[in-house]
Design an enzyme around this catalytic site. Structure first.
Site, PDB file in Angstrom:
ATOM      1  N   ASP A 498       0.707  -1.142  -0.255  1.00 18.04           N
ATOM      2  CA  ASP A 498       0.328   0.177  -0.302  1.00 18.04           C
ATOM      3  C   ASP A 498       1.426   1.110   0.020  1.00 18.04           C
ATOM      4  O   ASP A 498       1.644   1.344   0.287  1.00 18.04           O
ATOM      5  CB  ASP A 498      -0.992   0.106   0.944  1.00 18.04           C
ATOM      6  CG  ASP A 498      -1.938  -1.235   1.109  1.00 18.04           C
ATOM      7  OD1 ASP A 498      -2.605  -1.400  -0.063  1.00 18.04           O
ATOM      8  OD2 ASP A 498      -2.223  -1.376   2.050  1.00 18.04           O
ATOM      9  N   ASP A 502       2.620   2.403   6.812  1.00 21.05           N
ATOM     10  CA  ASP A 502       2.839   0.884   6.722  1.00 21.05           C
ATOM     11  C   ASP A 502       3.193   0.329   5.199  1.00 21.05           C
ATOM     12  O   ASP A 502       4.251  -0.689   6.114  1.00 21.05           O
ATOM     13  CB  ASP A 502       1.149  -0.098   7.332  1.00 21.05           C
ATOM     14  CG  ASP A 502       1.213   0.351   8.759  1.00 21.05           C
ATOM     15  OD1 ASP A 502       1.984   0.585   9.164  1.00 21.05           O
ATOM     16  OD2 ASP A 502      -0.295  -0.163   9.088  1.00 21.05           O
TER      17      ASP A 502
END
Ligand code: 28F
Length: 635
Positions: A498, A502
């Site tokens: 993504d 994170d």
């Protein structure tokens, strides 16, 4: 050049003209190549001359300016290049230095030039590869100037006026017909200047980028001690301060600084004549031999290593070692693929005996450091034995074939050159990728569990991690000393996460793993980051995907009716259906892949250290900055 010109200049200068013509004809022979690397090489060449003057003890300031037209000024406060007539052809020495190939070595006194074994081609090469070059010399209270175009003098050295400064100043503009691109990278230059400032304590190097108005100043009184502390700034040192020593043995000047920290990686920076010897060489071998011998001896005499225990090996002493080793010698031989391995055999013994004596002496004055070093090395030895067993298990697993990890959706192609492996964050994105892919050549490996921070973990622990095992098995090429690029099953390994913090963290952990344990994947250019789009933009029936904010703005601004445009921001890969994922991120026709390249060890280590060091704040900031950078890729 006409015959007449040759005659006009007289026999002596024929060679001169041929010399610089040769440089323009084959620049690669003199500066390696005409890419970005060669362009920056010109800057180093000029700066090296100032550094030489500093090492001779006559200069403590070097100022570099990048001008808006990509011309470069380097100015120092040294003695100024001599301007008296040179015996070679009666021209001013400064002109000879700028127009005669290798004039520095050939005409100067042999001992003058110390730096730049790799660069070291002489400033005449910079002159030959510049549209124009202007030199100002302020020496003995008088300033004189001269201008050159394409390496040839277009004025004589001026008569001279009273000087308000002292030293040498050179401004040049790289020839745009020779270099592929004449854009200078401040990032690249800063790295080198900082390194030079660490290696030359007391030298002030400043750089001003007039294109952006950024200024930097590098000055380290502490020299190598400061360098070692800097490398370990986000780690916990086991000593109160680094062990440092300097001296000369058999004509080799040796400067060393080292300490141990509580980490498991080695950070070794070696230099010969200020050139970063990334491939190591005889100075490094001498250092390791000496350190190993000195530690074993101290360990036995202090009864920290028992009589029946084996000696510690050089490998045992690597864990947690941070070291800077710099040698200077008169005729360095550079070998190896990138000409960054020191070959002089005499250096090995000189460094060995000097380091051995100095380390023994340091242990005498700082007896407290012996125990932590030895205990750490003993633990490293046990871990290495455990890791060997674990590695054998991994290898046996790989050898028994067939048992590829269950989570891997392999492709049908068995041609590594064609096959691609997508390592995908999360099961749901993994599912979309499996449905959307072209199964003939695209394999998908979804990762779910936590990936270990290999920067902080030991080899044995790392090999016990499920996700790491899965990756090693899927790639088929082994790890560490067992690594065999010939067995690699995919020549494109694409990390797809993504576009958030994170995701950036996971891709960093993976990159670190590959960097530390399969560095060839990076040097061969097999490793990529996928770039999923940030937005889906629909206006009427037209759908556009945007990979940057800039792109989004331009599409919205240019729409016939901006108020009717609908923008969907992708927060994760999971929000795309398989078709969208294929179309935007996986299809070779549309996708953007960012190739991971590492060409400089110094910066590479920096990069990973910032990301994975002990201190959380700098890391968080860097990841965010970096995640942002990934959005601003050039499309
Ligand atoms: C902007 C780049 O090139 N600085 C330099 C000196 C000083 C001397 C020197 C240089 C003599 C014949 C080799 C002065 N006085 N900055 C620079 N500063 N070169 S380059 O001498 C060159 C030798 O060829 C210098 C006394 N000795 C040496």
């Amino acid at each position: 050049m006409t015959t007449e010109e040759i005659n006009d200049y007289g026999a002596g200068s024929i060679k001169v003209l041929e010399g610089l013509e040769a440089v323009r004809k084959r620049p690669g022979m003199y500066i390696g190549d005409t890419s970005e690397r060669g362009l920056h090489h010109l800057v180093y060449e000029v700066v090296d001359n100032s550094v030489d003057e500093a090492m001779a003890g006559f200069c403590n300031k070097i100022k570099i300016t990048i001008h808006r037209n990509e011309s470069i000024t380097v100015q120092d406060n040294g003695r100024g290049i001599p301007t008296d007539p040179h015996p070679y052809n009666g021209r001013p020495t400064s002109e000879v230095v700028l127009t005669v190939l290798h004039a520095g070595g050939k005409f100067g006194d042999g001992a003058y030039k110390v730096s730049g074994g790799l660069h070291g081609v002489g400033v005449s090469v910079v002159n030959a590869l510049s549209e124009w070059l202007e030199i100002s010399i302020a020496r003995d209270g008088i300033e004189r100037n001269q201008r050159f175009e394409f390496g040839k003098p277009v004025t004589d050295l001026s008569e001279g006026v009273p000087a308000k400064w002292q030293g040498t100043k050179i401004t040049y503009k790289p020839d745009a017909n020779i270099f592929e691109n004449v854009h200078h990278s401040l990032e690249i230059l800063k790295g080198r200047f900082k390194e030079l400032a660490f290696l030359n304590p007391g030298l002030n190097i400043s750089v001003h980028d007039e294109r952006t108005n950024e200024e930097r100043n590098y000055y380290f009184e502490g020299g190598i001690e400061a360098f070692v502390k800097y490398i370990d700034r986000d780690r916990n040192a086991l000593f109160s301060k680094p062990v440092v020593f300097s001296g000369t043995r058999d004509g080799v000047a040796i400067d060393v600084g080292f300490e141990y920290n509580d980490g498991y990686q080695e950070h070794m920076y070696t230099y010969a004549n200020l050139i970063h010897t990334a491939e190591g060489g005889t100075h490094l071998i001498g250092f390791r031999t000496a350190l190993t011998r000195a530690v074993n001896e101290a360990a036995r005499s202090n009864k920290i290593l028992r009589d029946k225990e084996d000696n510690l090996t050089g490998d045992d002493l690597k864990e947690g070692l941070t070291c800077v080793l710099s040698v200077k010698l008169s005729e360095p031989q550079f070998e190896g693929q990138t000409k960054t391995r020191l070959g002089n055999s005499e250096v090995r013994g000189a460094v060995d005996s000097f380091v051995y004596e100095s380390v023994i002496a340091a242990f005498d004055t700082m007896p407290d450091i012996v125990k932590p070093i030895v205990e750490k090395a003993v633990r490293a030895r046990h871990a290495r034995e455990a890791a060997k067993k674990a590695r054998e298990l991994v290898r046996k697993g790989a050898m028994s074939g067939m048992n590829l990890p269950g989570k891997l959706a392999d492709c049908s192609s068995r041609t590594p050159e064609r096959a691609e492996l997508y390592i995908v964050e999360g099961d749901s994105a993994g599912g979309s990728a499996k449905q959307g892919r072209d199964r003939t050549f695209q394999a998908i490996l979804p990762l779910r569990g936590k990936i270990l921070n290999v920067e902080k973990a030991r080899m044995d622990k790392m090999l016990a991690n499920r996700e790491i095992q899965t990756i090693i098995t899927a790639l088929g090429c082994g790890i560490g000393n067992d690594f065999d690029a010939g067995k690699l099953r995919y020549h494109k390994i694409i990390i797809m996460t993504d576009a958030d913090v994170d995701g950036a963290h996971i891709s960093t952990l993976l990159l670190t793993f590959f960097y530390r344990h399969m560095p060839e994947l990076l040097s061969q250019g097999y490793l990529y980051l996928a770039q999923p789009p940030l937005y889906r933009v629909q206006s009427g029936k037209t759908v556009n995907y945007c990979y940057t904010d800039k792109e989004l703005r331009s599409i919205v601004d240019n729409a016939a009716d901006p108020s009717k445009v609908s923008v969907q921001r992708y927060k994760g890969l999971g929000e795309m259906n398989p078709e969208q994922l294929w179309e935007t991120t996986m299809s070779p026709a549309n996708r953007i892949l960012k190739k991971i390249e590492l060409d400089d060890n110094f910066l590479a280590d920096e990069y990973f250290d910032i990301l994975l060091g002990e201190k959380v704040e700098p890391r968080r900031e860097f990841i965010i900055a970096n995640a942002h950078e990934a959005k601003n890729i050039d499309v």
